[in-house]
Design an enzyme around this catalytic site. Sequence first.
Site, short mmCIF file in Angstrom:
data_model
loop_
_atom_site.label_atom_id
_atom_site.label_comp_id
_atom_site.label_asym_id
_atom_site.label_seq_id
_atom_site.Cartn_x
_atom_site.Cartn_y
_atom_site.Cartn_z
N SER A 130 -41.17 -22.10 15.13
CA SER A 130 -40.75 -21.57 16.53
C SER A 130 -41.75 -21.49 17.56
O SER A 130 -41.51 -21.15 18.65
CB SER A 130 -40.10 -20.12 16.25
N LYS A 133 -40.68 -23.01 20.73
CA LYS A 133 -39.98 -22.19 21.85
C LYS A 133 -41.21 -22.03 22.97
O LYS A 133 -40.65 -21.70 24.25
CB LYS A 133 -39.60 -20.55 21.35
N SER A 190 -37.76 -14.15 18.81
CA SER A 190 -37.96 -15.64 18.54
C SER A 190 -36.28 -16.02 18.21
O SER A 190 -36.00 -16.74 17.36
CB SER A 190 -38.45 -15.76 17.16
N LYS A 292 -46.97 -16.92 20.75
CA LYS A 292 -45.75 -17.17 19.98
C LYS A 292 -46.24 -17.57 18.43
O LYS A 292 -47.15 -18.45 18.09
CB LYS A 292 -44.90 -18.20 20.68
#
Length: 459
Positions: A130, A133, A190, A292
Amino acid sequence: MTTIKQLSLAVAIAALFSSSTVFATPSNDAANTMPNSDYYAATQYKEAKAPLNNFGAIDVKVNIPESVQVPPAPVEAGGANGIPETMVQKWTQAGVFPPSLKARAFILIDANTGQIIASNNANMRMAPASTTKLMLMYIVEQKLADGVISLDSKVLVPEVAWRTGGSRMFLKPGSYVSVKDLIQGVIVESGNDAAVTLANYVAGSQSSFVSMMNATAVKLGMHNTHFTTVMGLPAPAHFSTAYDLGLLGEHIMNDYPQYFHFFSQKYFEYNNIRQPNFNRLLFTYQYATGMKTGSTEAAGYSLVSSAKMPDNPMNLVAVVLGTQSLNDVAAQSKGLFNYGFRFFKQDTLYKADSKLSEQHVWGGQQDNVSLGLEKPLTLVLPSSIDEKDLLTNLQFDHDIKAPVDKGEKLGEMTVTYNGKVIKTEPLVALNSVQQGGWLTRIWASISMYFHNLLASHGL
């Protein structure tokens, strides 16, 4: 947070051979150097396709072997440590020691200067999960800054977003949600559903948005990154490196600071469901400013994070890949930040546009031109280094002739410490000098001839 379920070996093999991916020729002898300047992984895997379920959404139930998701790097991609020299390497003579982390790869960067403080396996390809992202958010921020979309824009949630598995912000298909809420859903929760919704809104489809992601990777100089999905769910040829993700984090921080506050948000509530940020560093480290997380069973837990201490000019970006848990990756990142803030400092030795010298100009309307630096000379140094021990040497071009344009390179500044070069920067003209009249130019040519003749005889 993306998740993977292990299926049978038969399914894994089927997933492997159902892909039409064309991989670059791998090499086990990849050089330990920077990637070739014209090599970009983002241009090498154009046929890579994400596995889809019956609803056209990314299929989280298909097991993509790590060797398919992260193909071996060809020689031109450089080696695992093929990145610019780190501060740790540069200052070994000053007794600087490297940090030790329980992670497969890491890097620590000062975002103000782009200088790399420390790293290990920073050019090793890994599944980004993730943290993918971050590229999604960078492109969305770009569109916001350009006025193509706005935070208040209402976006229709497509069914394919709802059908996408993994972590989610619990969007309802057919409903409308603001871009601002989607951003928070991507960063805090997320949400794969939020990521798919944003990608479809900006580009019309996930595949089109993936193309934008890979084009942006090339633009930012991310040599060893290729995206196949918009959110980081496992897919063939979907990989990045600590160095590339650090570079992306640096651009997110510097290029669109007006949106960076979203990355420090600890909680977000949507549809009466309140979820905490997966980035536990925000809850355990007072200087954390955001970014993140990402995890897969194959790659472990990873985090791209940032930190800023009061009264300290450094803005640090850390990437820690391949740890055992969310708590572990937060702890390892905190340790990396503590190392950077404790053992290094940032100093501006010279300001931009400050006159450092004045040099003669032949045949100009003015006799001299002022020379200086186009941008501030800012360095990251070990805390133990006294700036007085740094030596600065200025070298100038011979026979500077008019016309001279402002910003034109006319020399070089070199900063050394104990005889070792620490930094070089071009010296540029701080003002323009127009050509003089024809008599001035003729006299200048004659004078320059005799000047150089005498100089060649040591007179």
